[in-house]
Design a protein around this motif. Structure first.
Motif, PDB file in Angstrom:
ATOM      1  N   TRP A  28       0.935  -1.531   0.287  1.00 57.26           N
ATOM      2  CA  TRP A  28       0.228   0.007  -0.682  1.00 57.26           C
ATOM      3  C   TRP A  28       0.676   1.404   0.017  1.00 57.26           C
ATOM      4  O   TRP A  28       0.711   2.212  -0.755  1.00 57.26           O
ATOM      5  CB  TRP A  28      -0.866  -0.070   1.318  1.00 57.26           C
ATOM      6  N   ALA A  29       1.904   1.449   1.013  1.00 57.31           N
ATOM      7  CA  ALA A  29       2.786   2.553   0.700  1.00 57.31           C
ATOM      8  C   ALA A  29       3.720   2.614  -0.301  1.00 57.31           C
ATOM      9  O   ALA A  29       3.507   4.005  -0.933  1.00 57.31           O
ATOM     10  CB  ALA A  29       3.867   2.073   2.065  1.00 57.31           C
ATOM     11  N   ARG A  30       4.124   1.585  -1.400  1.00 53.55           N
ATOM     12  CA  ARG A  30       4.915   2.050  -2.150  1.00 53.55           C
ATOM     13  C   ARG A  30       3.676   2.349  -3.793  1.00 53.55           C
ATOM     14  O   ARG A  30       4.208   3.424  -3.814  1.00 53.55           O
ATOM     15  CB  ARG A  30       5.678   0.482  -2.960  1.00 53.55           C
ATOM     16  N   ALA A  31       2.780   1.956  -3.275  1.00 52.39           N
ATOM     17  CA  ALA A  31       1.417   2.189  -4.387  1.00 52.39           C
ATOM     18  C   ALA A  31       0.922   3.869  -3.925  1.00 52.39           C
ATOM     19  O   ALA A  31       0.855   4.912  -4.786  1.00 52.39           O
ATOM     20  CB  ALA A  31       0.070   1.585  -3.765  1.00 52.39           C
ATOM     21  N   ALA A  32       1.144   4.810  -3.066  1.00 49.73           N
ATOM     22  CA  ALA A  32       0.868   5.768  -2.662  1.00 49.73           C
ATOM     23  C   ALA A  32       1.888   6.302  -2.950  1.00 49.73           C
ATOM     24  O   ALA A  32       2.036   7.353  -3.722  1.00 49.73           O
ATOM     25  CB  ALA A  32       0.330   6.091  -0.725  1.00 49.73           C
ATOM     26  N   LYS A  33       3.590   6.127  -2.482  1.00 45.88           N
ATOM     27  CA  LYS A  33       4.296   6.917  -3.214  1.00 45.88           C
ATOM     28  C   LYS A  33       4.818   6.738  -4.713  1.00 45.88           C
ATOM     29  O   LYS A  33       4.979   7.852  -4.903  1.00 45.88           O
ATOM     30  CB  LYS A  33       5.411   6.025  -2.267  1.00 45.88           C
ATOM     31  N   ARG A  34       4.414   5.621  -5.242  1.00 45.87           N
ATOM     32  CA  ARG A  34       4.506   5.339  -6.210  1.00 45.87           C
ATOM     33  C   ARG A  34       3.715   6.474  -7.023  1.00 45.87           C
ATOM     34  O   ARG A  34       3.643   7.028  -8.508  1.00 45.87           O
ATOM     35  CB  ARG A  34       3.900   4.568  -6.881  1.00 45.87           C
ATOM     36  N   ALA A  35       3.231   7.134  -6.395  1.00 50.59           N
ATOM     37  CA  ALA A  35       1.538   8.163  -7.197  1.00 50.59           C
ATOM     38  C   ALA A  35       1.692   9.287  -7.249  1.00 50.59           C
ATOM     39  O   ALA A  35       1.026  10.051  -8.052  1.00 50.59           O
ATOM     40  CB  ALA A  35       0.108   7.766  -6.537  1.00 50.59           C
TER      41      ALA A  35
END
Length: 461
Positions: free
Chosen positions: A87-94
């Protein structure tokens, strides 16, 4: 009666009120929200037992579902795929800079290991403190972290049932005679106790997101009904830098006293419009920029809804993020993980597409604000100090006009995505309009980025 007093950080606005004089220290306030105003873009995460029926987070209320029909979801809850690092990586990627998770939603189920209830994730098959894991994962990615806490609680026996506007049992005649036996003060002790747990046992919190105050024919569930002054004072004693929303005082449909010259003790730090971007941005009664954050769903629901496939395209959400920033606001974009702990594939794809745009254009978002110029017909404008960012969302025939600036003010013009030079046009086609700067962003009918091509104009200092 208005008075002024000198304090350690300058002159403070004071006003008379019951119980004495309250001081709103604007300098301290501005320092507290500085990172938040810089960040501009965050992730909202709605997750709870309601992911199992998969008909949205209000399923109990909408269907007036009795407790005994809802409790089997507690026995079933086992998010075997939950990996908060993903989840955290998806948020950061966005390109998101912060995230807010529902520690407890209206259903009353807690994603943290509260000592005050058995209705919590550590007592399910999961056996895990999901809030702690969320906080650890998102902090590890360098993201600011916040927790949502519902003031409503449809599980607690002392929360109003019959006649309440939102409670699943609001129309249940059998609950009517039980109301006299309910002790709302017991609920307040429970609620304050849980907020204290979150403020003292989980490290530094950056945001506390309450939801929400309301009134109906039977109940006034606003402000001091929640013992809001006491609650906020307690929060600030443990988390002095935390940012709080305005929903101890109002709901998503109100602005509250933060928009006035006399903010209450529990006015919060930002206004929280829901599913709407204010048409003209927001200012307070004195005309000062009012901090606000639009919370927006990707589809039609906050919590997971298996049949809701009405996802907004990434191109639209990018433009809406730009709109928020161009009006001095933030966007909190929601995801609703499923019962196994997976963010829906559609949401992940949207986040990836937003991230690809942000990779090249985030300088026009972070730390930016309204330009002070009129909105151009072909897009929007954001500003960061001496840099204007023209968000071109519609191509022109020939050169693109950059409204509101003068040639002699310009130091340089660049295509933000690759920093390539864009020269001001000087030819017979544009010279009839000497007060407008024109640039050629493409020699085809198509913009370099069909969603939003960003032109950076650097002003002479």
């Amino acid at each position: 009666m208005i008075r002024w007093k000198h304090g350690r950080s300058g002159f403070h606005f004071l006003y008379e009120r019951k119980g004495g004089i309250k001081m709103f220290d604007r300098k301290v306030y501005e320092e507290r929200i500085a990172w938040y105003r810089q960040a501009r873009f965050g992730m909202f995460i709605h997750w709870g037992l309601y992911a199992i029926p998969a008909r949205g987070e209000w399923v109990r209320s909408v269907e007036e579902m009795p407790e005994e029909e809802y409790l089997p979801f507690f026995d079933e809850f086992d998010p075997v795929d939950f990996e908060p690092k993903k989840w955290a990586r998806a948020a950061k990627r966005a390109g998101m800079k912060y995230a807010v998770l529902t520690a407890k939603h209206h259903e009353g189920f807690c994603l943290f290991d509260s000592a005050l209830t058995d209705f919590k994730s550590t007592n399910t098959k999961a056996g895990r403190d999901l809030v702690r894991e969320f906080l650890d994962a998102f902090r590890a990615e360098g993201l600011k972290v916040g927790l949502y806490y519902s003031l409503l609680d449809w599980h607690h026996p002392d929360y109003p049932h019959y006649g309440d506007r939102n409670h699943p049992m609001r129309n249940c005649e059998a609950e009517k005679e039980k109301e006299a036996g309910r002790d709302f003060n017991r609920y307040l002790e429970y609620m304050h106790g849980q907020v204290k747990e979150l403020c003292t046992q989980y490290g530094k919190l950056d945001i506390m997101w309450f939801d929400f105050s309301y009134k109906d024919d039977c109940h006034d569930m606003t402000g001091e009904t929640w013992q809001a002054t006491k609650l906020v004072n307690m929060i600030r004693s443990y988390q002095p830098d935390v940012i709080i929303d305005n929903r101890l005082e109002v709901s998503g449909e109100g602005f509250g006293s933060l928009a006035t010259e006399h903010p209450s003790d529990y006015s919060g730090d930002f206004v929280s419009p829901e599913q709407i971007i204010p048409p003209n941005g927001l200012v307070d009664e004195a005309g000062r920029e009012l901090m606000w954050e639009a919370c927006i769903t990707m589809n039609n629901n906050w919590g997971y809804c298996a049949k809701d496939k009405n996802f907004k395209p990434a191109s639209m959400l990018i433009k809406k993020l730009v709109e928020c920033v161009s009006k001095n606001g933030n966007m909190l974009l929601n995801v609703g993980p499923d019962a196994k702990g997976n963010i829906p594939a559609e949401s992940l794809q949207i986040l990836e597409e937003i991230g690809s745009w942000m990779d090249k254009n985030s300088a026009s978002i972070y730390g930016c604000k309204a330009s002070g110029l009129a909105k151009p017909e072909n897009g929007r404008i954001t500003r960061n100090q001496n840099r204007l960012y023209y968000h071109i969302m519609e191509n022109a025939i020939g050169s693109v006009p950059l409204y509101g600036i003068q040639k002699e003010q310009v130091q340089a013009i660049r295509l933000l995505a690759d920093k390539s030079e864009l020269k001001m046009q000087d030819n017979w086609i544009v010279n009839n309009y000497p007060d407008i700067v024109f640039v050629e962003v493409s020699n085809t009918p198509y913009l370099p980025d069909e969603t939003d091509t960003v032109v950076e104009v650097i002003y002479k200092e």
